[in-house]
Design a protein around this motif. Structure first.
Motif, short mmCIF file in Angstrom:
data_model
loop_
_atom_site.label_atom_id
_atom_site.label_comp_id
_atom_site.label_asym_id
_atom_site.label_seq_id
_atom_site.Cartn_x
_atom_site.Cartn_y
_atom_site.Cartn_z
N VAL A 69 0.92 -1.10 -0.13
CA VAL A 69 0.10 0.12 -0.21
C VAL A 69 0.97 1.45 -0.12
O VAL A 69 2.11 1.16 0.37
N GLU A 70 0.39 2.25 -0.45
CA GLU A 70 1.05 3.44 -0.50
C GLU A 70 1.34 4.24 0.99
O GLU A 70 0.36 4.04 1.90
N GLY A 71 2.50 4.29 1.18
CA GLY A 71 2.82 4.77 2.47
C GLY A 71 2.79 6.23 2.93
O GLY A 71 2.46 6.88 1.67
N LEU A 72 3.12 6.70 3.91
CA LEU A 72 3.08 8.27 4.15
C LEU A 72 3.98 9.13 3.25
O LEU A 72 5.20 8.56 3.03
N PRO A 73 3.74 10.13 2.37
CA PRO A 73 4.73 10.73 1.61
C PRO A 73 5.80 11.18 2.43
O PRO A 73 5.84 11.57 3.57
N ILE A 74 7.10 11.16 1.81
CA ILE A 74 8.30 11.62 2.47
C ILE A 74 8.25 12.90 3.39
O ILE A 74 8.89 13.04 4.35
N GLU A 75 7.76 13.87 2.47
CA GLU A 75 7.62 15.24 3.02
C GLU A 75 6.76 15.23 4.30
O GLU A 75 7.15 15.95 5.14
N GLU A 76 5.74 14.47 4.15
CA GLU A 76 4.91 14.56 5.39
C GLU A 76 5.72 14.07 6.72
O GLU A 76 5.62 14.25 7.79
N THR A 77 6.16 12.81 6.28
CA THR A 77 7.05 12.14 7.38
C THR A 77 8.16 13.01 8.01
O THR A 77 8.35 12.93 9.16
N MET A 78 9.06 13.64 7.12
CA MET A 78 10.00 14.41 7.45
C MET A 78 9.49 15.76 8.53
O MET A 78 10.19 16.17 9.17
#
Length: 96
Positions: A69-78
């Protein structure tokens, strides 16, 4: 007719490092004898058509399909990371 004697109960209690009194010895003698009678009663059952089993419940693995499944976008994670370098999260060193 009791198959278990009080002396046997005292011996078992001694092996288990239990201190029991006369009243408890009589109770345990009766209870152990009842257990033996119950097992003997079960021995009378015809189990020739019963398949051997290791557990009374049917056990099988219930697993779902491994679907990506699509994970959390990297920008959102950071946004929640105190310190990072590019896509790498920096953490305190724990090994020398």
């Amino acid at each position: 007719m009791s198959r278990i004697t009080k002396e046997q109960v005292y011996h078992i209690a001694d092996l288990a490092r239990l201190e029991i009194n006369e009243e408890e010895a009589e109770l345990f003698t009766s209870q152990l004898d009842d257990m033996i009678n119950m097992v003997e009663k079960l021995d009378e059952l015809d189990t020739s058509n019963v398949k051997p089993m290791s557990h009374v419940f049917i056990q099988e693995n219930v697993m779902r399909d491994d679907v990506t499944v699509e994970g959390l976008p990297i920008e959102e994670t950071m946004k929640n990371v105190p310190e990072h370098e590019g896509r790498l999260i920096k953490v305190p060193q724990i090994l020398e």
